[in-house]
Scaffold this active site. Structure first.
Site, PDB file in Angstrom:
ATOM      1  N   ASP A 258     -40.046  74.145  42.850  1.00 18.02           N
ATOM      2  CA  ASP A 258     -38.656  74.294  42.609  1.00 18.02           C
ATOM      3  C   ASP A 258     -37.723  73.486  43.081  1.00 18.02           C
ATOM      4  O   ASP A 258     -36.554  73.507  43.114  1.00 18.02           O
ATOM      5  CB  ASP A 258     -38.142  75.852  42.766  1.00 18.02           C
ATOM      6  CG  ASP A 258     -38.187  76.209  44.348  1.00 18.02           C
ATOM      7  OD1 ASP A 258     -39.005  75.593  44.917  1.00 18.02           O
ATOM      8  OD2 ASP A 258     -37.418  77.287  44.456  1.00 18.02           O
TER       9      ASP A 258
ATOM     10  N   SER B  87     -41.840  78.792  42.967  1.00 13.23           N
ATOM     11  CA  SER B  87     -41.680  77.718  44.103  1.00 13.23           C
ATOM     12  C   SER B  87     -43.143  76.921  44.099  1.00 13.23           C
ATOM     13  O   SER B  87     -43.363  76.522  43.319  1.00 13.23           O
ATOM     14  CB  SER B  87     -41.407  78.569  45.314  1.00 13.23           C
ATOM     15  OG  SER B  87     -41.202  77.651  46.571  1.00 13.23           O
TER      16      SER B  87
ATOM     17  N   ASP C  99     -41.754  70.590  46.079  1.00 15.38           N
ATOM     18  CA  ASP C  99     -42.467  71.834  45.605  1.00 15.38           C
ATOM     19  C   ASP C  99     -41.984  72.022  44.322  1.00 15.38           C
ATOM     20  O   ASP C  99     -41.240  71.364  43.719  1.00 15.38           O
ATOM     21  CB  ASP C  99     -42.383  72.903  46.688  1.00 15.38           C
ATOM     22  CG  ASP C  99     -41.166  73.489  46.792  1.00 15.38           C
ATOM     23  OD1 ASP C  99     -40.135  72.744  46.687  1.00 15.38           O
ATOM     24  OD2 ASP C  99     -40.982  74.534  47.100  1.00 15.38           O
TER      25      ASP C  99
ATOM     26  N   ASP D  94     -36.805  73.046  46.579  1.00 14.45           N
ATOM     27  CA  ASP D  94     -36.184  73.320  47.450  1.00 14.45           C
ATOM     28  C   ASP D  94     -36.785  72.875  48.640  1.00 14.45           C
ATOM     29  O   ASP D  94     -36.302  73.095  49.982  1.00 14.45           O
ATOM     30  CB  ASP D  94     -35.814  74.811  47.535  1.00 14.45           C
ATOM     31  CG  ASP D  94     -37.109  75.639  47.670  1.00 14.45           C
ATOM     32  OD1 ASP D  94     -38.096  75.168  47.753  1.00 14.45           O
ATOM     33  OD2 ASP D  94     -36.676  76.972  47.897  1.00 14.45           O
TER      34      ASP D  94
END
Length: 451
Positions: free
Chosen positions: A247, A108, A245, A249
């Site tokens: 990843d 992340s 960010d 999400d």
């Protein structure tokens, strides 16, 4: 290291998070998730269970994703390798092709040396604690070791990105024509798919943070570093900026003047829009205890109920699922729109935010004015006994602070789940008062809970 944290298994790649662990974890996951009704039905039809595997572009993701795929295939699971894609794309694809489960390799917003393994069940939903515990237990048990034709295959998921883009575009209530956006892709998983999607939706797109080299993910860019995005919005004369960010999400934004629009403000805009369009079920928004008091006041003024959960998008999801609610999220930019996603989706959030700008013909700053952000001070008090956060002396100090603030602010003390640390958060209409009370409470916590 504790195996499962708040969002999967995470740690320093080739430190605690090794290729051996990734392979073993995949094998244990196959034992637990590859034996359900859908998997058995596939076997009865002469097919194998199927899993989707994807990753963000950090360098260690290459060997960790390979280890995950190897562990699954050796356990008789067919793997569809989706390559570099956002976490929410992985979750969507699991449900879209009716896979038995899926794995996302990503840390992340963490720096490049870290990595993580997130596991999704059938339908693209996050695992409850009980299932994570079963997987952890299965690590020490027997593995599935099929031979011959029962061994799993690893194939490229060729149209993974196209499926996800089409899904996002079909979700939009209004196109983005006429809007200019700067996208910060954090040198992460959104770098390939996000610019294409926003352009296909009609927006004029300027891109930064879209040159991942495996080592620069989240490095001075993305949702945790908004200064560069704000500067580029001003330079380009854009209508807004959107930051993901690593990843993708999360979604945070800046308006045309470079002011940050956080997750609470985004949720306020979307909640009012969805209420007006009749798609905010039970006129309810789900948010965590960290959401700003201004969000609660804005929602109350618009006839929208706010349900509070513990910090963490998994708890927001649990509450949304239990009540069938359509919108929830966190101040950090994890926004969940359950009609279109099973987890936070930064691309989906940004698209719908811009869709509302286009629908109303109003600037982001005008839309964000629905909510007044209260000054919020957060102090992390370190090296204290977090287990004694309910100490009577601390409780008395909190009660005195709450009496001083009245209805014009609030106090929240929260013990860290992993460190000997207590977080002291104070909100007030006056920033100076919030700072003063927070420092006073932090001193009490430091004195009363000293190790």
């Amino acid at each position: 290291m504790a195996l499962f944290g708040t969002d999967g298994v995470r740690g320093l790649a080739n430190g605690p998070l090794t290729a051996d662990l990734a392979l073993s974890l995949a094998q244990a996951t196959a034992v637990v998730l590859g034996q359900g009704r859908s998997a058995e039905a596939r076997r009865a039809a002469g097919k194998r269970p199927t899993a989707v595997v994807a990753r963000d572009p950090r360098i260690s993701g290459e060997f960790l994703a390979a280890a995950v795929a190897a562990g699954l295939a050796s356990s008789g699971v067919d793997v569809l390798d989706a390559g570099v894609l956002p976490t929410p794309a992985t979750a969507f694809l699991i449900g879209d092709i009716d896979a038995d489960f899926g794995v996302m390799v990503s840390a992340s917003h963490n720096p490049a040396p870290d990595n993580g393994i997130k596991i999704f069940a059938r339908g693209g939903v996050k695992l409850p604690d009980a299932v994570e515990q079963r997987i952890e237990f299965a690590l020490a048990g027997p593995k599935l070791q099929p031979t011959g034709a029962a061994v799993g295959r690893i194939r490229r998921f060729a149209d993974a990105e196209d499926r996800y883009v089409v899904h996002l575009l079909q979700s939009l209530p209004h196109r983005l024509d006429g809007l200019h956006v700067v996208l910060d892709c954090a040198h992460g998983a959104a770098a390939g798919v996000s610019p294409e999607t926003f352009r296909d939706a009609g927006a004029r797109v300027t891109v930064i943070g879209a040159d991942p080299d495996g080592l620069n993910i989240n490095d001075g860019v993305g949702s945790t570093h908004l200064d560069h995005l704000a500067a580029e919005v001003l330079r380009a004369g854009a209508d807004l900026g959107i930051a993901h960010d690593g990843d993708a999400d999360r979604c945070l934004a800046v308006d045309a003047a470079g002011r940050v629009i956080d997750g609470d403000q985004i949720m306020a805009i979307l909640a009012v829009s969805m209420r007006d369009r009749g798609v905010l079920r039970d006129d309810t928004l789900v948010a965590t205890v960290m959401s700003n008091l201004g969000l609660h006041r804005a929602m109350a003024a618009n006839g929208i109920r706010v349900l509070q959960t513990a910090v963490g998008d998994r708890y927001v999801l649990e509450e949304m699922n239990s009540g069938g609610y359509a919108l929830g999220g966190e101040q950090s930019g994890h926004v969940i729109m359950s009609d279109f996603a099973t987890t936070g989706d930064g691309l989906l959030t940004g698209l719908h935010l811009m869709s509302e700008m286009a629908r109303q013909g109003r600037s982001l700053a005008e839309l964000a004015s629905v909510m007044t952000v209260f000054p919020q001070v957060l102090i992390n008090v370190k090296d204290v006994d977090r287990t004694r956060v309910a100490d009577s002396g601390v409780a008395e100090a909190v009660a005195a602070a709450e009496a001083e603030l009245g209805s014009s602010g609030r106090v929240l003390l929260r013990a860290s789940g992993t460190e000997q640390l207590v977080r002291v958060m104070v909100e007030a209409e006056d920033a100076g008062q919030a700072q003063q009370i927070a420092e006073r409470l932090a001193a009490v916590v430091r004195e009363r809970l000293a190790l």
